[in-house]
Design a protein around this motif. Structure first.
Motif: not given
Length: 385
Positions: A267-279, A353-369
């Protein structure tokens, strides 16, 4: 470190160097093969997709064979594939070479991790898995930057060096790894754990986490061009920072998984990855910021693999090889998906801008976890006594 892990770490180092160094070589490869950056990126995608599809099938076909023999044969195929890529003079031949390499790699890493888990005391399983995965992280810290430097002279030299690593790993396995057998199982038996919805959810999460990171990482060299000014040396510095972070993150993952449990860590890792990709678009504008982001991205990204393996093995210990193979398939399938989504996204967004694209995918993974963790907590517990 248990002596039996040494050749497994060496094999993982060879596979990791091959898988991750290509991203730094894509501009030169694309120029020599006369293809666009998006088309060059598919060399990573086709390798990852081959790995994802081949791992469970080849695992079933070789289930009754001695593990050492399988590893030696796989490393031979791996070395031949890299040598073929090194002499490729057109795009179609390069794609075929990456398919061959992926077939070899698909048999190496899952077996190494499963063997490590089988010899580990239960309370140290996370750390044993982290040791083998350390071969992959060492590849990002050492193999990728060194390969990038060789690539500044001639990208083919890097591929010859990777083929040589495969040969050296095979020599270590022949010398140090004793004969190892696993219970024979057909393809249907190897895929049987997929009937468990929990296994399916964990494997899907692995795929989404990797797709999130590789939507950007596949094109990392090109995305960092403004920050590096096109300098291969500065790009190597950024990759080295990421590799050092990966080594740290992998070792932390083993200890934190054993201490706090794999679900909390994910949970912590996925949330952190989303933030990094967005920034990420902000970081790529400056060398210092980009290098710092690269380091943190290495730490966070490489903390995701060990807890996922641990979750699967804890769920079905008797099917460890099956489950790690499936998880590795999801891992490389996620890499392929990330490269594909990133390449398609370049039709509409700039490469930074590919980081924010990845963040959207990462958000789906976080929801699943989150859904899986809540479902586990809500499940009725066995009655005491």
């Amino acid at each position: 470190m248990d002596r039996r892990l040494i050749p497994l770490v060496a094999a993982a180092f060879a596979v990791g160097t091959d898988a991750f160094v290509i991203t730094a070589l894509l501009p030169a490869i694309g120029a020599d093969l006369n293809v666009t950056p998006a088309a060059a990126g598919q060399l990573i995608t086709v390798y990852a997709l081959t790995y994802a599809l081949a791992a469970p099938v080849l695992g079933a076909l070789t289930a009754s064979l001695d593990r050492r023999t399988v590893l030696l044969a796989a490393l031979a195929v791996f070395a031949v594939g890299n040598a073929a890529f090194a002499v490729a003079d057109d795009y179609a031949f390069a794609i075929a070479a990456r398919v061959v390499t992926g077939l070899g790699a698909a048999l190496i890493t899952p077996q190494a991790s499963a063997i490590a888990a089988s010899i580990a005391p239960p309370e140290k399983r996370g750390r044993f898995l982290a040791v083998v995965m350390g071969g992959l992280t060492a590849a990002t810290a050492l193999g990728v930057p060194l390969g990038s430097l060789l690539g500044a002279v001639d990208w083919q030299l890097t591929l010859w060096a990777v083929a040589g690593l495969g040969v050296l790993a095979a020599a270590g396995i022949a010398a140090l790894l004793p004969p190892l057998t696993a219970p024979a199982a057909g393809l249907a038996a190897r895929l049987a754990p997929l009937r468990d919805k929990g296994v399916l959810g964990i494997v899907a999460t692995t795929g989404l986490v990797m797709a999130a990171g590789y939507a950007l990482y596949t094109y990392f060299g090109a995305a960092a061009e403004e920050a590096t000014g096109g300098s291969q040396g500065l790009l190597t510095l950024m990759l080295l920072a990421q590799g050092i972070g990966a080594v740290l993150g992998n070792q932390l993952a083993g200890r934190l998984t054993d201490r706090f449990g794999p679900e909390r860590l994910m949970l912590v890792v996925q949330a952190a990855m989303i933030g990094l990709l967005a920034a990420a678009p902000l970081a790529f504008a400056d060398l210092v910021a980009g290098t710092a982001m690269s380091f943190v991205f290495g730490v966070v990204g490489w903390m995701a693999i060990v807890p996922q393996q641990h979750r699967l093995i804890s769920r079905h210990p008797q099917s460890a090889i099956v489950l790690i193979g499936l998880n590795s398939s999801a891992l490389y399938g996620g890499i392929a998906l990330g490269g594909l989504v990133g390449g398609l996204s370049l039709n509409w967004v700039p490469i930074t801008a590919l980081g924010p694209v990845g963040a959207v995918i990462g958000a789906a993974g976080l929801v699943l976890t989150i859904v899986m963790v809540r479902g586990k907590a809500a499940a009725p517990q066995p009655a005491a006594g």
